[in-house]
Design a protein around this motif. Structure first.
Motif, PDB file in Angstrom:
ATOM      1  N   ASN A  68      17.075   5.578 -24.344  1.00  0.00           N
ATOM      2  CA  ASN A  68      15.798   4.887 -24.181  1.00  0.00           C
ATOM      3  C   ASN A  68      14.890   5.099 -25.391  1.00  0.00           C
ATOM      4  OD1 ASN A  68      14.521   3.069 -22.516  1.00  0.00           O
ATOM      5  ND2 ASN A  68      13.371   4.629 -21.414  1.00  0.00           N
ATOM      6  N   VAL A  73      13.482  -1.436 -23.683  1.00  0.00           N
ATOM      7  CA  VAL A  73      13.761  -2.096 -22.412  1.00  0.00           C
ATOM      8  C   VAL A  73      12.519  -2.696 -21.764  1.00  0.00           C
ATOM      9  CG1 VAL A  73      15.868  -0.799 -21.984  1.00  0.00           C
ATOM     10  CG2 VAL A  73      13.717   0.042 -21.052  1.00  0.00           C
ATOM     11  N   GLY A  74      11.392  -2.030 -21.840  1.00  0.00           N
ATOM     12  CA  GLY A  74      10.167  -2.579 -21.244  1.00  0.00           C
ATOM     13  C   GLY A  74       9.800  -3.925 -21.837  1.00  0.00           C
ATOM     14  N   GLN A  77      12.225  -6.535 -20.625  1.00  0.00           N
ATOM     15  CA  GLN A  77      12.082  -6.889 -19.209  1.00  0.00           C
ATOM     16  C   GLN A  77      10.877  -7.788 -18.950  1.00  0.00           C
ATOM     17  OE1 GLN A  77      12.032  -3.073 -17.193  1.00  0.00           O
ATOM     18  NE2 GLN A  77      14.082  -3.431 -16.403  1.00  0.00           N
ATOM     19  N   ALA A 102      25.040   3.154 -18.649  1.00  0.00           N
ATOM     20  CA  ALA A 102      23.911   2.821 -19.533  1.00  0.00           C
ATOM     21  C   ALA A 102      23.468   4.064 -20.298  1.00  0.00           C
ATOM     22  CB  ALA A 102      22.765   2.241 -18.709  1.00  0.00           C
ATOM     23  N   ASN A 108      21.991   0.584 -22.257  1.00  0.00           N
ATOM     24  CA  ASN A 108      20.811   0.701 -21.402  1.00  0.00           C
ATOM     25  C   ASN A 108      19.941  -0.549 -21.525  1.00  0.00           C
ATOM     26  OD1 ASN A 108      19.066   2.115 -19.564  1.00  0.00           O
ATOM     27  ND2 ASN A 108      17.708   2.492 -21.296  1.00  0.00           N
ATOM     28  N   ALA A 109      19.811  -1.077 -22.738  1.00  0.00           N
ATOM     29  CA  ALA A 109      19.024  -2.307 -22.932  1.00  0.00           C
ATOM     30  C   ALA A 109      19.623  -3.456 -22.128  1.00  0.00           C
ATOM     31  CB  ALA A 109      18.952  -2.662 -24.416  1.00  0.00           C
ATOM     32  N   ALA A 111      21.603  -3.176 -19.384  1.00  0.00           N
ATOM     33  CA  ALA A 111      21.463  -2.872 -17.957  1.00  0.00           C
ATOM     34  C   ALA A 111      20.058  -3.184 -17.460  1.00  0.00           C
ATOM     35  CB  ALA A 111      21.808  -1.409 -17.698  1.00  0.00           C
ATOM     36  N   GLN A 112      19.071  -2.807 -18.217  1.00  0.00           N
ATOM     37  CA  GLN A 112      17.687  -3.004 -17.767  1.00  0.00           C
ATOM     38  C   GLN A 112      17.215  -4.443 -17.979  1.00  0.00           C
ATOM     39  OE1 GLN A 112      16.403  -0.619 -15.909  1.00  0.00           O
ATOM     40  NE2 GLN A 112      18.309   0.442 -16.378  1.00  0.00           N
ATOM     41  N   THR A 113      17.639  -5.073 -19.057  1.00  0.00           N
ATOM     42  CA  THR A 113      17.250  -6.458 -19.322  1.00  0.00           C
ATOM     43  C   THR A 113      17.851  -7.386 -18.274  1.00  0.00           C
ATOM     44  OG1 THR A 113      17.053  -5.994 -21.680  1.00  0.00           O
ATOM     45  CG2 THR A 113      17.269  -8.309 -21.060  1.00  0.00           C
ATOM     46  N   LYS A 115      18.033  -7.001 -15.279  1.00  0.00           N
ATOM     47  CA  LYS A 115      17.194  -6.965 -14.072  1.00  0.00           C
ATOM     48  C   LYS A 115      16.022  -7.927 -14.172  1.00  0.00           C
ATOM     49  CE  LYS A 115      18.320  -2.152 -13.133  1.00  0.00           C
ATOM     50  NZ  LYS A 115      17.790  -0.797 -12.939  1.00  0.00           N
TER      51      LYS A 115
END
Length: 184
Positions: A68, A73-74, A77, A102, A108-109, A111-113, A115
């Motif tokens: 992270n 990721v924020g 998203q 992730a 991780n980017a 996996a979170q994106t 969503k």
């Protein structure tokens, strides 16, 4: 203006061709490309003698510090960026994404994106059964045989929500919305 996050993994296969397309898009459009390098992405760019090019063409690139870090990721998203592009993507990156692991910046980017609503485009290098030709850092043509597990994972990746698997570097023009260069 479009904003794109471009993630570079540790794949040497198609790295030069992908890089050339992204530089062309950057120079011929007002698309803002933010580059994020996996730890192995940095290694491969140095191996292929492209490290200096990256520093010149994309001077604000970010290197992985952890899953992270730097924080991307924020913004992905909430729609600050128009797309996440991972190109080229190693078999290892694809496998991790397919199985929900992730543990790196780029997995991780994804996996979170996934969503959110920001589209994800991944150019996996292991797409078709059989052998492919690629170019070594020394410019020599070499043949690589695709492993069944890697091709199978790419097929699974193509079926995942909010992820589009692209076939070749020139597909980036279409997904980013920039006209392809004239072929004279």
């Amino acid at each position: 203006m479009k904003r794109i996050v471009w993630g570079i993994t540790g794949s040497g296969d198609l790295i030069k061709e992908t890089y050339d397309v992204m530089v062309d898009i950057s120079k011929r459009s007002d698309v803002e490309i933010t580059v994020f390098l996996s730890k192995e992405g940095e290694t491969v760019l140095k191996w292929y003698h492209m490290w200096g090019d990256l520093q010149k063409d994309f001077p604000d690139f970010k290197k992985e510090g952890g899953p992270n870090s730097p924080f991307i990721v924020g913004p992905l998203q909430v729609g600050h960026y128009d797309a996440l592009v991972i190109a080229p993507a190693t078999a290892n990156t694809v496998a991790k994404i397919v199985y929900g692991i992730a543990d790196t910046l780029l997995t991780n980017a994804v996996a979170q994106t996934a969503k959110g609503e920001t589209p994800i485009y991944i150019m996996a290098v292991d797409q078709k059964r059989g052998s492919v030709q690629t170019i070594s850092p020394q410019g020599k043509t070499i043949n690589l045989k695709m492993r069944e597990i890697d091709v199978s994972n790419t097929e699974k990746l193509a079926g995942m929500e909010n992820i589009t698997v692209i076939q070749k570097p020139s597909d980036l023009y279409d997904i980013i919305g920039v006209s392809r260069p004239d072929r004279t």
